[in-house]
Every structure is written in structure tokens, then in C-alpha cells.
Design an enzyme around this catalytic site. Sequence first.
Site, PDB file in Angstrom:
ATOM      1  N   THR A 104       4.082  -4.081  -2.788  1.00  0.00           N
ATOM      2  CA  THR A 104       4.287  -5.635  -3.627  1.00  0.00           C
ATOM      3  C   THR A 104       3.891  -4.773  -4.858  1.00  0.00           C
ATOM      4  OG1 THR A 104       4.301  -6.978  -2.411  1.00  0.00           O
ATOM      5  CG2 THR A 104       3.812  -7.499  -4.346  1.00  0.00           C
ATOM      6  N   GLY A 105       4.131  -5.050  -6.149  1.00  0.00           N
ATOM      7  CA  GLY A 105       4.392  -4.490  -7.615  1.00  0.00           C
ATOM      8  C   GLY A 105       4.945  -3.992  -8.118  1.00  0.00           C
ATOM      9  N   ASP A 113      -4.198  -0.380  -7.875  1.00  0.00           N
ATOM     10  CA  ASP A 113      -4.448  -0.749  -9.560  1.00  0.00           C
ATOM     11  C   ASP A 113      -5.423   0.471  -9.612  1.00  0.00           C
ATOM     12  OD1 ASP A 113      -3.442  -2.923  -9.700  1.00  0.00           O
ATOM     13  OD2 ASP A 113      -4.543  -3.969  -8.107  1.00  0.00           O
ATOM     14  N   GLY A 148       2.183   1.106  -4.200  1.00  0.00           N
ATOM     15  CA  GLY A 148       0.792   1.255  -4.941  1.00  0.00           C
ATOM     16  C   GLY A 148      -1.036   0.641  -5.054  1.00  0.00           C
ATOM     17  N   GLU A 190      -0.938  -6.706   2.292  1.00  0.00           N
ATOM     18  CA  GLU A 190      -1.119  -5.710   1.983  1.00  0.00           C
ATOM     19  C   GLU A 190      -1.582  -4.699   2.716  1.00  0.00           C
ATOM     20  OE1 GLU A 190       0.759  -5.151  -3.016  1.00  0.00           O
ATOM     21  OE2 GLU A 190      -1.523  -5.384  -2.233  1.00  0.00           O
ATOM     22  N   GLY A 212      -3.971  -6.639  -7.479  1.00  0.00           N
ATOM     23  CA  GLY A 212      -3.534  -6.747  -9.353  1.00  0.00           C
ATOM     24  C   GLY A 212      -2.167  -7.690  -8.450  1.00  0.00           C
TER      25      GLY A 212
END
Length: 244
Positions: free
Chosen positions: A41-42, A99, A97, A118, A111
Site C-alpha cells: 500500500t502507498g 517510509d 514501500g 502490511e 505512513g
Amino acid sequence: MGEQELMRAMTAAADSDRRKREAAQRALELVRPGMRLGLGTGTTARHFVDLVGERVQAGLAVLCVATSEATESQARDLGVPISTLDELLELDLTVDGADEIDPKLRLIKGGGGALLREKIVAAASKRMAVIADSTKLVAQLGAFPLPVEVVPFGLASTRRHIERAAAELGLAGLIRLRGGSSPFVTDGGHYILDCSLGAIAEPELLGKALSLIPGVVEHGLFIGFARTAIIAGAEGVEVLGDPD
């Protein structure tokens, strides 16, 4: 913001987005037909999901588990087959991903607000590969506020316990409820406290301390999960850890 500053900001954003896609493109090389694949996610993971969608439309056979409702919606719109961990139990690869990423491939994540799912997906995976632009690579974790997912009940008490646990490790700083008076609510129905603690010298100890606090659902320190980090910068793509 003046016109020149605006143009510089737009250029920097475009460069960052291009590098995120370059990292996602390199991660796609890890995907094999028939894989059970975790989708992160992101903003960076979104590029990877787009690329997986393109490959699926071209005939790639994979079965995927999404780490958030937003990622699942994106994947379904692209025709990517979606399953659950209840059905698959174990995944071959998760691409997500971060941060922050340190030289030992320890991460700060959350984030985007999906840290619990996750981490569950990462823990169910034989391998986790992290994709990011070079701004996410740091010498020491902590410049990015550490997200901690908590239950709404007893929020003030949980926050105090977090402050005390941090203080015992020599850490202190502002702990904010994400969303303030209109709290951000995770897919699991929880809140997130963003903890600005500064440089975290001993992330393993902090992670263990946070996990012992009643009211803490999960924290954004991902330690021992990532085997590979794919970092895209001005001079190209760098692969840290296991490249294959």
C-alpha cells in the site's frame, strides 16, 4: 509560493514519482508465473500494482493478497486475481514501500495507514522486497514519525504508556493522533498515533516495548522482514540485500 518555487516543487514531485516507478519496474523482475503475491500500500506500491496489472492483462498468472482495501480495489479494477490469507496461508513474495529504510533493511512503515495488514502479509511471505526512491534511505530510523496503531478505547492511557516506554530508551517527542479531532481510522477500525521520537538508536528494543503495551495493536517498525530493498535514485536503481 512563487512561480519558480512552484515549478521546482512540481519538478521534484515528478522526479520522485518517476523513481518510484523505476523501483517498481525492477521489483517486477522478481515475479514469476504462478506466484502467490502480496501487494503493498502507498504511492510506490501503487506503481507496482499497476505494473502487475499490465502483466496480468498480458497473460501472467498470479494470485494476490492486498494489504489494504485501497490496494484491493486498485488491483480488482486492473483485473488482478485477489485472494485472502485464509485461503492461501503463505505467500511467495510481497512487494511494498517504506517510509524509511536503514542499512540493515530495518523499516518504518505506516505512513499510508495500513501497517497492521502490511505486517501480517509480510509475516506470511517467504520473501519481502521493499521499493522506494532514494529519499527513503536513511542512516538511522526516526526522522519520519513512527506510526503506532492503537485501539480507540483508553487512547490517553495508551499514549502515556508509549511515552513512558520511549522515555526508558532515552526517546521523547510529540505524539499526535492522526487526523486530530477527526481521527484517521484504519481498515481494522483503529486509530494511529504518529510518534516523533527522533533518531531511534535501538529499534529492536523499542519495537519489543511497544508490543507489550495494552492498547497497541501494532507498530510501524518492520525488523527482520525485508530481504531486499530496491532503491531508485538520480544515478539509477540500487539493490540492497538479496538481489534475486
